[in-house]
Motif scaffolding. Structure first.
Motif, PDB file in Angstrom:
ATOM      1  N   MET A 136       0.854  -1.180   0.000  1.00  0.00           N
ATOM      2  CA  MET A 136       0.000   0.000   0.000  1.00  0.00           C
ATOM      3  C   MET A 136       0.891   1.230   0.000  1.00  0.00           C
ATOM      4  O   MET A 136       1.750   1.383   0.875  1.00  0.00           O
ATOM      5  N   ALA A 137       0.707   2.085  -0.999  1.00  0.00           N
ATOM      6  CA  ALA A 137       1.526   3.286  -1.105  1.00  0.00           C
ATOM      7  C   ALA A 137       1.145   4.272  -0.018  1.00  0.00           C
ATOM      8  O   ALA A 137       0.046   4.247   0.524  1.00  0.00           O
ATOM      9  N   GLY A 138       2.052   5.154   0.302  1.00  0.00           N
ATOM     10  CA  GLY A 138       1.800   6.178   1.309  1.00  0.00           C
ATOM     11  C   GLY A 138       3.107   6.704   1.853  1.00  0.00           C
ATOM     12  O   GLY A 138       4.181   6.446   1.309  1.00  0.00           O
ATOM     13  N   ARG A 139       3.015   7.449   2.922  1.00  0.00           N
ATOM     14  CA  ARG A 139       4.197   8.015   3.573  1.00  0.00           C
ATOM     15  C   ARG A 139       4.198   7.607   5.043  1.00  0.00           C
ATOM     16  O   ARG A 139       3.581   8.267   5.869  1.00  0.00           O
ATOM     17  N   LEU A 166       6.857  -0.488  -4.027  1.00  0.00           N
ATOM     18  CA  LEU A 166       6.944   0.774  -3.286  1.00  0.00           C
ATOM     19  C   LEU A 166       8.132   1.609  -3.750  1.00  0.00           C
ATOM     20  O   LEU A 166       8.019   2.817  -3.950  1.00  0.00           O
ATOM     21  N   ALA A 167       9.286   0.955  -3.928  1.00  0.00           N
ATOM     22  CA  ALA A 167      10.489   1.687  -4.343  1.00  0.00           C
ATOM     23  C   ALA A 167      10.335   2.249  -5.758  1.00  0.00           C
ATOM     24  O   ALA A 167      10.829   3.344  -6.060  1.00  0.00           O
ATOM     25  N   GLY A 168       9.658   1.504  -6.629  1.00  0.00           N
ATOM     26  CA  GLY A 168       9.462   1.959  -8.003  1.00  0.00           C
ATOM     27  C   GLY A 168       8.285   2.898  -8.179  1.00  0.00           C
ATOM     28  O   GLY A 168       8.031   3.326  -9.309  1.00  0.00           O
ATOM     29  N   ARG A 169       7.580   3.193  -7.095  1.00  0.00           N
ATOM     30  CA  ARG A 169       6.409   4.081  -7.143  1.00  0.00           C
ATOM     31  C   ARG A 169       5.406   3.605  -8.199  1.00  0.00           C
ATOM     32  O   ARG A 169       4.849   4.393  -8.975  1.00  0.00           O
ATOM     33  N   HIS A 170       5.198   2.294  -8.199  1.00  0.00           N
ATOM     34  CA  HIS A 170       4.307   1.703  -9.186  1.00  0.00           C
ATOM     35  C   HIS A 170       2.861   2.128  -8.975  1.00  0.00           C
ATOM     36  O   HIS A 170       2.094   2.215  -9.944  1.00  0.00           O
ATOM     37  N   HIS A 171       2.458   2.371  -7.727  1.00  0.00           N
ATOM     38  CA  HIS A 171       1.091   2.816  -7.470  1.00  0.00           C
ATOM     39  C   HIS A 171       0.832   4.168  -8.145  1.00  0.00           C
ATOM     40  O   HIS A 171      -0.231   4.380  -8.744  1.00  0.00           O
ATOM     41  N   LEU A 172       1.805   5.076  -8.055  1.00  0.00           N
ATOM     42  CA  LEU A 172       1.661   6.385  -8.687  1.00  0.00           C
ATOM     43  C   LEU A 172       1.643   6.249 -10.204  1.00  0.00           C
ATOM     44  O   LEU A 172       0.864   6.941 -10.893  1.00  0.00           O
TER      45      LEU A 172
END
Length: 313
Positions: free
Chosen positions: A152-155, A185-191
């Motif tokens: 799950m993406a987020g900060r 998460l590292a590749g920002r695949h969700h974005l």
């Protein structure tokens, strides 16, 4: 006007033909990162070609600046006389591009807010049911017998895993699952998926933009598999992928085994070599250059052909 219309025609051709060519790539042997770059930059190239064509329409023979052309068209409209066809076409193109840019922004912003709200709601529920003190600090464990993991993406981003992983998988395979999810998460695949979803919502009638979300979802899973293979080995990733059940997950999550499972298994069985980082950077650069410039090169070739055919013999 001919160069402008030629570039616009190439932009349209790229929007309709690029997905046909990209789907023919053998993803069992190709580096998925290169194909991701090809999809994204093909979309960029089509948009840039369309913008270039509109700008050329606003810059007829004399090469006046865009603002000067806009000012001239405004003056002639005020005096009741119609502007030239090229300028009017260019103005209509500018209005269309501005409308599309605003729509992309609205769709992306609205989608981002909805995903953030759903993530907060899901994460609050998961925190109540899960444990954070067992294992790595970025993993939230759930007491459930079914082997399941998703990111799950987020900060910060978080990996959600069930106790069933440790029951059904060995230590190396569990590490492969975590490596896969952390690669998302590292590749920002969700974005990345959110961006192509917004573009599809803006231009659903263009095949390139309509097909991109499904293709990118499959490709980021292949990219995450490559990262996991680099860390834990091909056998561990294949075993983990075959074991993890295909259960539902929140819409903002990327589960381990949901997209392109058959293709990923086939790729793992093909023993495709893992690309080195240096080679990948060079290959991605060349792919990006080709994908962006292809509509312009096609336009230049078409103009040269027209010029040759039009020359008196």
């Amino acid at each position: 006007m001919i160069p402008a219309l030629t570039v616009l025609a190439c932009a349209v051709a790229a929007g309709w033909l690029a997905p046909v060519l990209l789907r023919r790539l053998d993803l069992r042997r190709r580096d998925p990162a290169l194909v991701v770059v090809a999809w994204l930059l093909s979309m960029t190239g089509a948009v840039l070609a369309a913008v270039t064509g509109v700008v050329l329409l606003l810059l007829p023979g004399h090469g006046a600046p865009v603002l000067a052309v806009l000012h001239h068209c405004w003056l002639v409209i005020q005096h009741g006389s119609p502007p030239e066809v090229e300028k009017l076409t260019g103005l209509l193109g500018v209005a269309l591009l501005c409308a599309l840019a605003v729509r992309v922004l609205v769709v992306f912003t609205s989608g981002a807010r909805q995903r953030a709200r759903k993530r907060r709601e899901s994460y609050d529920v998961l925190r109540l049911a899960g444990r954070e003190h067992d294992g790595p600090p970025d993993v939230l464990w759930l007491a459930h017998a079914t082997p399941l993991a998703f990111s799950m993406a987020g900060r910060p981003g978080v990996v959600v895993a069930t106790d069933g992983l440790t029951t059904h998988l060995g230590e190396t395979e569990v590490a492969a699952v975590f490596a896969h999810e952390r690669a998302h998460l590292a590749g920002r695949h969700h974005l990345l998926i959110a961006v192509v979803d917004a573009l599809r919502g803006t231009l659903p009638f263009v095949p390139l933009f309509r097909a991109a979300p499904r293709a990118i979802r499959d490709l980021v899973e292949l990219c995450a598999d490559v990262a996991a293979v680099r860390t834990c080995g091909r056998a561990a990733v294949r075993t983990a992928l075959l074991t993890v059940a295909r259960h539902g997950a929140p819409s903002m999550a990327l589960p381990m085994a949901q997209n392109a499972v058959d293709l990923r298994i086939a790729r793992l069985r093909h023993d495709t070599p893992v690309p080195g980082r240096g080679r990948r950077v060079v290959s991605c650069g060349l792919t990006a250059l080709t994908a962006v410039s292809l509509p312009f090169l096609a336009g230049a070739g078409l103009l040269i052909t027209i010029a040759v055919l039009a020359c008196p013999r």
